[in-house]
Design an enzyme around this catalytic site. Structure first.
Site, PDB file in Angstrom:
ATOM      1  CG  ASP A   1      -2.107   0.748   0.864  1.00 55.80           C
ATOM      2  OD1 ASP A   1      -2.630   0.853  -0.201  1.00 55.80           O
ATOM      3  OD2 ASP A   1      -2.401   1.694   2.109  1.00 55.80           O
TER       4      ASP A   1
ATOM      5  N   GLY B   1       0.736   8.134 -11.622  1.00 58.43           N
ATOM      6  CA  GLY B   1       0.095   8.715 -10.338  1.00 58.43           C
ATOM      7  C   GLY B   1       0.834   9.861 -10.016  1.00 58.43           C
TER       8      GLY B   1
HETATM    9  P1  ITT Z   1      -3.657  -1.452  -5.726  1.00 57.03           P
HETATM   10  O1  ITT Z   1      -4.345  -0.983  -4.769  1.00 57.03           O
HETATM   11  O2  ITT Z   1      -4.467  -2.420  -6.769  1.00 57.03           O
HETATM   12  O3  ITT Z   1      -2.232  -1.969  -5.538  1.00 57.03           O
HETATM   13  P2  ITT Z   1      -3.561   1.433  -6.404  1.00 57.03           P
HETATM   14  O4  ITT Z   1      -2.990   2.354  -7.449  1.00 57.03           O
HETATM   15  O5  ITT Z   1      -4.834   1.578  -6.015  1.00 57.03           O
HETATM   16  O6  ITT Z   1      -3.253  -0.273  -6.918  1.00 57.03           O
HETATM   17  P3  ITT Z   1      -2.465   2.093  -3.813  1.00 57.03           P
HETATM   18  O7  ITT Z   1      -3.890   1.742  -3.223  1.00 57.03           O
HETATM   19  O8  ITT Z   1      -1.229   1.675  -3.017  1.00 57.03           O
HETATM   20  O9  ITT Z   1      -2.396   1.484  -5.335  1.00 57.03           O
HETATM   21  O10 ITT Z   1      -2.493   3.756  -4.123  1.00 57.03           O
HETATM   22  C1  ITT Z   1      -1.355   4.295  -4.438  1.00 57.03           C
HETATM   23  C2  ITT Z   1      -1.587   5.555  -5.140  1.00 57.03           C
HETATM   24  O11 ITT Z   1      -0.468   6.545  -4.826  1.00 57.03           O
HETATM   25  C3  ITT Z   1      -1.597   5.436  -6.517  1.00 57.03           C
HETATM   26  O12 ITT Z   1      -2.646   5.597  -7.245  1.00 57.03           O
HETATM   27  C4  ITT Z   1      -0.696   6.745  -6.827  1.00 57.03           C
HETATM   28  O13 ITT Z   1      -1.763   7.816  -6.993  1.00 57.03           O
HETATM   29  C5  ITT Z   1      -0.182   7.370  -5.458  1.00 57.03           C
HETATM   30  N1  ITT Z   1       1.329   6.403  -5.823  1.00 57.03           N
HETATM   31  C6  ITT Z   1       1.633   5.359  -5.119  1.00 57.03           C
HETATM   32  N2  ITT Z   1       3.137   5.185  -5.459  1.00 57.03           N
HETATM   33  C7  ITT Z   1       3.391   6.102  -6.572  1.00 57.03           C
HETATM   34  C8  ITT Z   1       4.559   5.972  -7.254  1.00 57.03           C
HETATM   35  O14 ITT Z   1       5.771   5.514  -7.255  1.00 57.03           O
HETATM   36  N3  ITT Z   1       4.702   6.961  -8.172  1.00 57.03           N
HETATM   37  C9  ITT Z   1       3.431   7.861  -8.259  1.00 57.03           C
HETATM   38  N4  ITT Z   1       2.307   7.803  -7.424  1.00 57.03           N
HETATM   39  C10 ITT Z   1       2.515   6.747  -6.777  1.00 57.03           C
END
Ligand code: ITT
Length: 200
Positions: A72, A156
């Protein structure tokens, strides 16, 4: 080879994690949760990155009977008291709408000058076994936030996070440059020996 299920449907993360774990020399067959389409998504009811990573890993390990890893992650902005944090993926209201999330955050910070734009990406990486064994580790990537998005790589909030000591944003780094310094890279490199120990 031991199969390890990765609890994400985010294809960017699957690609990043393949590269990161390959670099550690850990010999595992890593498959995304998409390989198990009948498994329902887990509600991320935790209030920390670690709690949510563990929730996702345990749910997938129970459902598949296989060791599962989950992460996460999110962006934590100092001047916002750590927000968007665990809400990073749905900050503008719709889960995974990267463009809307980024636009809202930039609008919120429009009056904040460079001296107060410190932020970091955070990642908790969890391993859960079907018998309930669990481990969780964390990683961070410190930086500052730009005023306008720059670069086309990554996903992201990458186009606005400039890592400390660099003049580029994360979206201008090559995938291997980003993995070498990223929160996810740090967390999964720390998890690799734990996976090797518990599954070895
Ligand atoms: P899963 O839950 O299916 O793994 P998700 O994209 O929803 O996918 P998260 O709940 O961990 O993943 O949310 C992470 C958010 O934080 C992601 O959608 C991005 O907006 C941001 N984020 C996380 N890591 C990042 C990165 O390496 N570069 C840019 N944004 C990132």
């Amino acid at each position: 080879m031991q199969r390890l299920v990765l609890a994400t449907r985010n294809r960017h993360k699957v690609t990043e994690l393949h590269a990161i774990l390959a670099g550690t020399g850990l010999a595992v067959d890593l498959v995304g949760a998409d390989a198990y389409p009948d498994i329902p998504d887990v509600k991320e009811t935790g209030v920390t990155f670690a709690e949510n990573a563990l929730l996702k890993a345990h749910a997938l390990a129970r459902a598949t009977g296989l060791p599962a890893v989950a992460d996460d992650s999110g962006l934590c902005v100092d001047v916002l008291g750590g927000a968007p944090g665990i809400f990073s993926a749905r900050w503008a209201g719709t889960h995974g709408d990267d463009a809307a999330n980024l636009a809202l955050l930039l609008a919120q910070l429009s009056d904040i000058d460079d001296a107060h734009r410190a932020a970091h990406f955070a990642c908790a990486a969890a391993l859960a076994l079907p018998d309930g064994t669990e481990r969780v580790v964390e990683g961070r990537l410190l930086g500052t936030l730009r005023h306008t998005p720059t670069g086309t790589g990554g996903f992201g909030y990458d186009p606005i996070l400039q890592p400390l000591g660099d003049t580029r944003t994360c979206a201008e780094l090559t995938p291997s440059e980003k993995n070498a310094i990223s929160h996810r890279g740090e967390a999964f490199r720390a998890l690799a020996p734990v996976v090797a120990e518990l599954l070895g």
